[in-house]
Design an enzyme around this catalytic site. Sequence first.
Site, short mmCIF file in Angstrom:
data_model
loop_
_atom_site.label_atom_id
_atom_site.label_comp_id
_atom_site.label_asym_id
_atom_site.label_seq_id
_atom_site.Cartn_x
_atom_site.Cartn_y
_atom_site.Cartn_z
N HIS A 158 38.61 43.72 67.43
CA HIS A 158 40.06 44.77 68.21
C HIS A 158 40.44 44.44 67.00
CE1 HIS A 158 38.94 44.16 72.21
NE2 HIS A 158 38.90 42.55 72.10
N GLU A 167 44.16 37.99 71.22
CA GLU A 167 42.76 37.73 71.28
C GLU A 167 42.30 38.41 68.98
OE1 GLU A 167 40.14 40.94 72.84
OE2 GLU A 167 38.49 40.32 72.14
N HIS A 213 34.83 37.47 69.52
CA HIS A 213 36.03 37.71 70.48
C HIS A 213 36.37 36.71 71.17
CE1 HIS A 213 35.74 42.44 70.39
NE2 HIS A 213 34.26 42.28 70.30
N GLU A 251 32.02 35.63 73.38
CA GLU A 251 33.05 35.64 74.06
C GLU A 251 33.71 34.27 73.74
OE1 GLU A 251 34.48 38.07 74.65
OE2 GLU A 251 33.82 39.73 75.38
ZN ZN Z 1 37.32 41.93 72.55
#
Ligand code: ZN
Length: 350
Positions: free
Chosen positions: A140, A177, A232, A314
């Site tokens: 992102h 995030e 992430h 993640e």
């Molecule tokens: Zn993400």
Amino acid sequence: MSYVGPEPDGFDPDGWDGRGGAPSRRFGGRPILVTFAALVPTALAAWLVWQVVSGPGDSEPPKVLPAPGQSSTGSPSQDGSQDGSQDAKASGAAPSKSEGSKSPERSASPSKSKAEKASPKPAGGSGPLKGKVVVIDPGHNPGNFKHTTEINRSVNVGNGSKECDTTGTSTNAGYTEARFTLDVAKRMRTVLERQGATVQLTQSGDRAWGPCVDERAEIGNTAKADAVVSVHADGSGEGNRGFHVILPASVRAGAADTTPIVKPSRDLGERIAGNYLKATGQAPSNYVGGGTGLDTRSDLGGLNLSKVPKVFVECGNMRDSQDVERLTSDAWRQKAAQGISEGIVSFLDG
Ligand code: ZN
């Protein structure tokens, strides 16, 4: 096969009881590590994970890399809005852009954010990773929420189309995030450069939005990276917690052909999973991957379009209160960066 390594730091066995549709077994300190290794799909995979979590006393203990200095990052901001969506599907929300924390790099070497913008810096280190190129992809972008038109356009990911990029998720308190991923990515860069690697970030907060997922993949391809890791944190429900590493599925469609990278990416992912677990004490996800900490996906453009070994990590769930305590801690993010980096080193050394 038995686990002989140390207990992960800060591990709370009572907290890992598999709520929210997760496997029903308990996640206890010793059992989780044995279970983690045992459930990895192949014997080779199990061996690799076992090896990296086994620690000193085995034939090849994992490398312990020097830890960069701790930063003075503050607590997360309290003024963000929420999006509540799963990370991979997150879009639309406009979390706060306020900077409640500073990255260690910004305070230590402010010129760096522009330095990696165009191309990899020449490898100047003399460590074991001299000559190796690592691309780190901070998921992102803190500016994405202000550029929804740009990031919502479709891009071709080989077997379909996806949004160019998404806003990502955030904690309920508004720590985004995108800020998390940038922070961990920069910490990783410091660790890996000390090992002699040439490190490139796909973005370092130096652009208004994006890049799109296809460009993120292209950056790794153009750099001819030896390894790419996309960082992430997830946006699932309270009670869903733990980390997972996403591996590329075999995809041959349009511009996507992951056939050559499936195997090395799995190797990379398994080494990262084992080292991350050891460095952070963060258990494998209790809601994705059946307790292995590994998931395989065919719908992520950043993986589908990669020509070089690549995985997503993640790191935890930003909507779970226990994970949030970790994700918002400077010291813990340093451990996360260290663990992922050690997995990369293990892969490149291996
Ligand atoms: Zn993400």
